[in-house]
Design an enzyme around this catalytic site. Structure first.
Site, PDB file in Angstrom:
ATOM      1  CB  THR A 140       3.270  -1.148   7.956  1.00 24.73           C
ATOM      2  OG1 THR A 140       3.696  -0.473   6.739  1.00 24.73           O
ATOM      3  CG2 THR A 140       3.948  -0.691   9.172  1.00 24.73           C
ATOM      4  CG  ASP A 142       5.902   1.392   3.930  1.00 24.85           C
ATOM      5  OD1 ASP A 142       6.247   0.398   3.163  1.00 24.85           O
ATOM      6  OD2 ASP A 142       5.185   2.340   3.862  1.00 24.85           O
ATOM      7  NE  ARG A 188       2.189   5.977   0.913  1.00 21.23           N
ATOM      8  CZ  ARG A 188       1.639   4.861   1.885  1.00 21.23           C
ATOM      9  NH1 ARG A 188       1.855   5.093   3.214  1.00 21.23           N
ATOM     10  NH2 ARG A 188       0.872   4.093   1.432  1.00 21.23           N
ATOM     11  CD  GLU A 241       6.530   2.628  -2.294  1.00 19.24           C
ATOM     12  OE1 GLU A 241       5.953   2.310  -3.585  1.00 19.24           O
ATOM     13  OE2 GLU A 241       6.186   2.541  -1.219  1.00 19.24           O
ATOM     14  NE  ARG A 291       0.539  -5.018  -0.546  1.00 14.81           N
ATOM     15  CZ  ARG A 291       0.163  -3.740  -1.021  1.00 14.81           C
ATOM     16  NH1 ARG A 291       0.653  -2.669  -0.846  1.00 14.81           N
ATOM     17  NH2 ARG A 291      -0.909  -3.846  -1.781  1.00 14.81           N
TER      18      ARG A 291
HETATM   19  O1  F6P Z   1       1.192  -0.643   3.246  1.00 16.68           O
HETATM   20  C1  F6P Z   1       2.088   0.186   2.816  1.00 16.68           C
HETATM   21  C2  F6P Z   1       2.591  -0.141   1.333  1.00 16.68           C
HETATM   22  O2  F6P Z   1       2.826  -1.366   0.893  1.00 16.68           O
HETATM   23  C3  F6P Z   1       3.691   1.120   0.684  1.00 16.68           C
HETATM   24  O3  F6P Z   1       5.010   0.432   0.797  1.00 16.68           O
HETATM   25  C4  F6P Z   1       3.317   1.044  -0.577  1.00 16.68           C
HETATM   26  O4  F6P Z   1       3.655   2.511  -0.853  1.00 16.68           O
HETATM   27  C5  F6P Z   1       1.805   1.242  -0.499  1.00 16.68           C
HETATM   28  O5  F6P Z   1       1.441   0.256   0.615  1.00 16.68           O
HETATM   29  C6  F6P Z   1       1.335   0.668  -1.644  1.00 16.68           C
HETATM   30  O6  F6P Z   1      -0.192   0.341  -1.494  1.00 16.68           O
HETATM   31  P1  F6P Z   1      -1.141  -0.149  -2.662  1.00 16.68           P
HETATM   32  O7  F6P Z   1      -1.039  -1.309  -3.250  1.00 16.68           O
HETATM   33  O8  F6P Z   1      -2.461   0.339  -2.067  1.00 16.68           O
HETATM   34  O9  F6P Z   1      -0.817   0.925  -4.023  1.00 16.68           O
END
Ligand code: F6P
Length: 401
Positions: A140, A142, A188, A241, A291
């Protein structure tokens, strides 16, 4: 002989497919113990819907390209399964496992996915299916998985964030009277990724850093932004965020795991700055690029991702189940980690935060944080390019009948 199934779950990272690569490579070394290498399409949904693909039939060239392929090549999901492990979804998973003679299940994911992994391993045990093992592979961006020094994908996302901010802050500083730049970084509830900008040299480091682990006061924020702007002629602010401040959340969407869809906090703050301070602004949101950017992958992260995939298979072959691979840091300089195992029970749904000792104030992290992060972002990867573009893996995705 048993077959294995690999599952990718939750938000992708730029090295999640490197763990799959490591697992495939290791599994192929044991043809006497592992028959087919299956991939579950869209996370656990592939097991529920009996949609598996046979990765043993993919070309070697495409398997090599997994190393520079972002996203989750098998497809992913944020589907939250019911808390009752006897629900119909779990029974369908067990049916698929039995139908395809699966003995090794790997779930590569973050907190919520480890919860699913934990429940599945418990169910298998409860049903007395002794020849099926379930292993968790951590990831992750995060970096908020518990029990482990860090999570795969975070170092590469941090490298991307640091280098992007390093570059655009030079641009932002060019004008005699510049703007207030607010950059929004993923994470998050944990501020690891946002805090990574602290590793930058003073000239390019954001003047203000706000992470969820700090108390955020909008009025004080405006005072700080105004002071920096008056001193420097521009301002660079990094925010997570997930920063909490009063804003209209009435139209936000919620994902399958029940989390609010984030994004837009920087834009919201720049609007407030414009109306309250009458300063020019720019909101920068890295969004999913942070990412998914293969050219900015940390070599340490990629190598550990490959190794973790391998170790997961080795653990499964030893009959270990109900555990996730974790990293135990032995030293920072030279950087050394031990690969260990933690019970899924302990990992599932716990969250790891930036600790108070790692935070100085809203302008700086501590040495402890920098010592922690520095070795993780080391080393650059070399990508294969064709016509100026880094190709990504294309799989045949042959469905298993
Ligand atoms: O998996 C973690 C993450 O990359 C968080 O940092 C982010 O809030 C979330 O996923 C965003 O997810 P998605 O691309 O599904 O909106």
């Amino acid at each position: 002989m048993k077959n294995m199934v690999y599952i990718q779950s939750g938000g992708p990272t730029s090295v999640i497919n490197s763990s799959l690569y490591g697992a495939i490579k290791e599994a192929k070394k044991h043809p006497d113990k592992i028959g087919h290498i299956y991939g579950s399409q869209h996370g656990v949904e592939g097991l529920i819907d009996d949609h598996l693909i046979d990765l043993s039939l993919e070309d070697d060239e495409q398997i090599e390209l997994l190393l520079q392929t972002p996203g989750s090549i098998l497809g992913t999901t944020r589907r939250k399964l019911p808390s009752d492990i006897h629900s119909v979804e779990y029974m369908k998973i067990i049916e698929t496992i039995k139908k395809h003679n699966i003995g090794y299940v790997f779930i590569n994911g973050g907190n919520d996915s480890m919860d699913t992994c934990n429940k599945l391993s418990k169910l298998v045990k409860e049903l007395g299916i002794e020849d099926v093992v379930v292993i968790g592979v951590p990831k992750t961006i995060d970096n908020d998985l518990a029990c482990t020094d860090h999570s795969l994908g975070f170092p590469s996302a941090a490298k991307f964030v640091m280098n992007s901010v390093n570059a655009f802050s030079v641009d932002a500083a060019c004008f005699k009277k510049g703007k207030v730049h607010v950059v929004e970084i993923m994470g998050r509830t944990a501020g690891w990724l946002t805090a990574s900008v602290d590793l930058l040299p003073e000239e390019t480091r954001p003047h203000l850093i706000y992470i969820p682990e700090m108390k955020f006061d909008l009025e004080q924020f405006l005072v700080d932004v105004k002071r920096v702007y008056q001193e420097k002629g521009f301002a660079l602010v990094a925010i997570s965020e997930g920063l909490q401040f009063e804003r209209d959340m009435s139209n936000v969407r919620v994902d399958g795991f029940g989390h609010v869809q984030l994004g837009g906090a920087a834009l919201e703050l720049t609007r407030i700055i414009e109306s309250r301070l009458d300063l020019p602004t720019r909101a920068i949101e890295f969004s999913i690029v942070q990412r998914a950017f293969p050219a900015m992958v940390s070599l340490v992260d990629r190598n550990e991702a490959i190794e973790t995939g391998k170790r997961a298979v080795q653990a499964a072959l030893k009959g270990i189940t109900g555990k996730m691979i974790i990293f135990n840091r032995v030293s920072n300089n030279p950087y050394k980690i031990n690969y260990e195992l933690a019970p899924l029970d302990k990992v599932a749904n716990a969250v790891s935060h930036v600790t108070p000792e790692m935070i100085v104030d809203n302008t700086r992290m501590s040495d402890k944080f920098r010592d922690y992060l520095r070795p993780l972002v080391e080393g650059e990867v070399k990508l294969v390019y064709k016509n100026g573009i880094a190709p990504v893996a294309k799989l045949k995705r042959l469905k298993v009948e």
